[in-house]
Structures are given as C-alpha cells and as structure tokens.
Design an enzyme around this catalytic site. Structure first.
Site, PDB file in Angstrom:
ATOM      1  N   HIS A  54     -11.632 -14.114   1.704  1.00 35.34           N
ATOM      2  CA  HIS A  54     -12.743 -15.041   1.906  1.00 35.34           C
ATOM      3  C   HIS A  54     -14.004 -14.488   1.245  1.00 35.34           C
ATOM      4  O   HIS A  54     -14.038 -13.340   0.804  1.00 35.34           O
ATOM      5  CB  HIS A  54     -12.982 -15.279   3.408  1.00 35.34           C
ATOM      6  CG  HIS A  54     -13.361 -14.047   4.165  1.00 35.34           C
ATOM      7  ND1 HIS A  54     -12.541 -13.423   5.067  1.00 35.34           N
ATOM      8  CD2 HIS A  54     -14.495 -13.311   4.140  1.00 35.34           C
ATOM      9  CE1 HIS A  54     -13.147 -12.369   5.577  1.00 35.34           C
ATOM     10  NE2 HIS A  54     -14.318 -12.277   5.024  1.00 35.34           N
TER      11      HIS A  54
HETATM   12  C1  T46 Z   1     -15.205  -9.615   6.461  1.00 35.76           C
HETATM   13  C2  T46 Z   1     -14.117  -8.626   6.440  1.00 35.76           C
HETATM   14  C3  T46 Z   1     -14.502  -7.363   5.745  1.00 35.76           C
HETATM   15  C4  T46 Z   1     -14.748 -12.575  15.744  1.00 35.76           C
HETATM   16  O1  T46 Z   1     -14.569 -13.325  16.709  1.00 35.76           O
HETATM   17  N1  T46 Z   1     -15.908 -11.867  15.613  1.00 35.76           N
HETATM   18  C5  T46 Z   1     -16.144 -11.017  14.563  1.00 35.76           C
HETATM   19  O2  T46 Z   1     -17.231 -10.409  14.507  1.00 35.76           O
HETATM   20  C6  T46 Z   1     -15.124 -10.860  13.580  1.00 35.76           C
HETATM   21  C7  T46 Z   1     -15.339  -9.913  12.387  1.00 35.76           C
HETATM   22  C8  T46 Z   1     -13.966 -11.575  13.706  1.00 35.76           C
HETATM   23  N2  T46 Z   1     -13.787 -12.407  14.773  1.00 35.76           N
HETATM   24  C9  T46 Z   1     -12.517 -13.140  14.905  1.00 35.76           C
HETATM   25  C10 T46 Z   1     -12.374 -14.323  13.948  1.00 35.76           C
HETATM   26  C11 T46 Z   1     -10.888 -14.408  13.726  1.00 35.76           C
HETATM   27  O3  T46 Z   1     -10.308 -15.205  14.736  1.00 35.76           O
HETATM   28  O4  T46 Z   1     -11.446 -12.266  14.610  1.00 35.76           O
HETATM   29  C12 T46 Z   1     -10.420 -12.962  13.924  1.00 35.76           C
HETATM   30  C13 T46 Z   1     -10.080 -12.265  12.612  1.00 35.76           C
HETATM   31  O5  T46 Z   1     -11.193 -12.405  11.718  1.00 35.76           O
HETATM   32  P1  T46 Z   1     -10.985 -12.486  10.137  1.00 35.76           P
HETATM   33  O6  T46 Z   1      -9.749 -13.227   9.822  1.00 35.76           O
HETATM   34  O7  T46 Z   1     -12.265 -13.003   9.541  1.00 35.76           O
HETATM   35  O8  T46 Z   1     -10.777 -10.936   9.775  1.00 35.76           O
HETATM   36  P2  T46 Z   1     -10.828 -10.247   8.342  1.00 35.76           P
HETATM   37  O9  T46 Z   1     -10.393  -8.847   8.534  1.00 35.76           O
HETATM   38  O10 T46 Z   1     -10.099 -11.063   7.355  1.00 35.76           O
HETATM   39  O11 T46 Z   1     -12.369 -10.279   7.934  1.00 35.76           O
HETATM   40  C14 T46 Z   1     -13.292  -9.418   8.573  1.00 35.76           C
HETATM   41  C15 T46 Z   1     -14.590 -10.192   8.838  1.00 35.76           C
HETATM   42  O12 T46 Z   1     -14.311 -11.363   9.616  1.00 35.76           O
HETATM   43  C16 T46 Z   1     -15.251 -10.628   7.546  1.00 35.76           C
HETATM   44  O13 T46 Z   1     -16.574 -11.060   7.793  1.00 35.76           O
HETATM   45  O14 T46 Z   1     -15.981  -9.722   5.517  1.00 35.76           O
HETATM   46  O15 T46 Z   1     -13.570  -8.305   7.731  1.00 35.76           O
END
Ligand code: T46
Length: 139
Positions: A54
C-alpha cells in the site's frame, strides 16, 4: 536515494563495549516529524509473509528493524528499489505517496514503526492501479 519521499536515517550508535549498544531516535533531530503512534510487527516466522502493499496519502513513518532482517520494496510510481535491512540503528523514512512492501523476513524479525498520525484507514491506498491514478491526479 533515487526515490521520492524516502530516505535512509542512520541513528547514533552509543557502544558500551561488552554491555551493548544504545541507539537514540529524537523528534525533529533524527525523526522528521512529531510521532503520534508507534507499532510493532512480529511473529514473522512464515516464509511467505508479505506485508505492506500500500501507499499512504499523507502519513509519514520511519520503519526500523529492531531484530533480524527483512526486505523493503519501495516504489514512488517512477522508480523502484529493494533494500535488505538488518541494522537496528538504520531507519527508512517512508513519506506519503510511496508504495511499500515488506517481505523475506528472517524468523526472528521484529519491526518497529514510528508514525506521524493515528491509524486512519482512509489514508491508505491499497490497490496499485489506484496508487498510479492517485499520483497522476496529484500532478
Ligand atoms: C505501514 C506498514 C509499514 C490498526 O488497527 N492500527 C494500526 O496502527 C495499524 C498499523 C494496523 N491496524 C490494523 C489494520 C489491519 O486490520 O492491523 C491490521 C493490519 O494492518 P496492515 O494490513 O495495514 O499491516 P501492514 O503490515 O501491511 O502495514 C503496516 C501499517 O498499517 C502501514 O501503515 O506503512 O505497516
């Protein structure tokens, strides 16, 4: 670095010989924004784990690899680059409009991310074609 909105941040390493090392991240000195949120990513002992995929519209972040190693794939819409990260004193600044992917984690990898704002799903662009269109419309 030949990528928009991205740079490597090298934190100071305060080495105490046999007693380990301290690295320090200070707001507006090492981290170019006020940190509102810190999160960790761990339990990455799955060879096919793939995170990120993303870009953010406005969020700024610095991502550190506290333990182990991983590969960070970066794409600003024009240039792409992969970085292997394994040094806990090295952060990568991820500005807005930068497609990023994290993969190839070592079993013991722990990531720590400092972010400029609270979690807000509407700041995410999770589809690559939408990301390209978003960039086009920003010009
Ligand atoms: C990024 C990369 C480096 C939350 O509820 N609160 C939070 O602060 C975060 C980070 C995530 N979440 C929830 C949202 C999703 O349901 O955790 C789940 C997994 O999140 P995501 O798929 O966005 O995870 P990554 O590892 O793909 O991305 C994360 C960060 O979300 C993003 O901002 O830049 O790490």
């Amino acid at each position: 670095m030949n990528l928009k909105n991205c740079e490597i941040i090298h934190l100071r390493r305060i080495e105490d010989g046999n007693d380990g090392t301290i690295s320090v991240a200070e707001e507006h000195r090492d981290i170019p924004f006020k940190t509102k949120r810190v999160y960790y990513i761990y339990d990455l002992d799955n060879a096919s784990a793939l995170r990120g995929k993303h870009a953010h519209k406005e969020l700024e972040q610095v991502i550190f690899c506290m333990h182990g190693s991983y590969t960070l794939g970066l794409d600003d819409g024009t240039n792409q680059m992969d970085i292997r990260v394994e040094d806990p004193s090295m952060g990568v600044y991820l500005g807005p409009e930068l497609w990023h992917t994290m993969y190839d984690f070592s079993d013991d990898c722990v990531l720590m991310v400092m972010a400029s704002d609270y979690y807000n799903e509407s700041d995410y662009i999770r589809n690559y074609d939408e990301f390209k269109n978003y960039l086009k419309n920003q010009k």
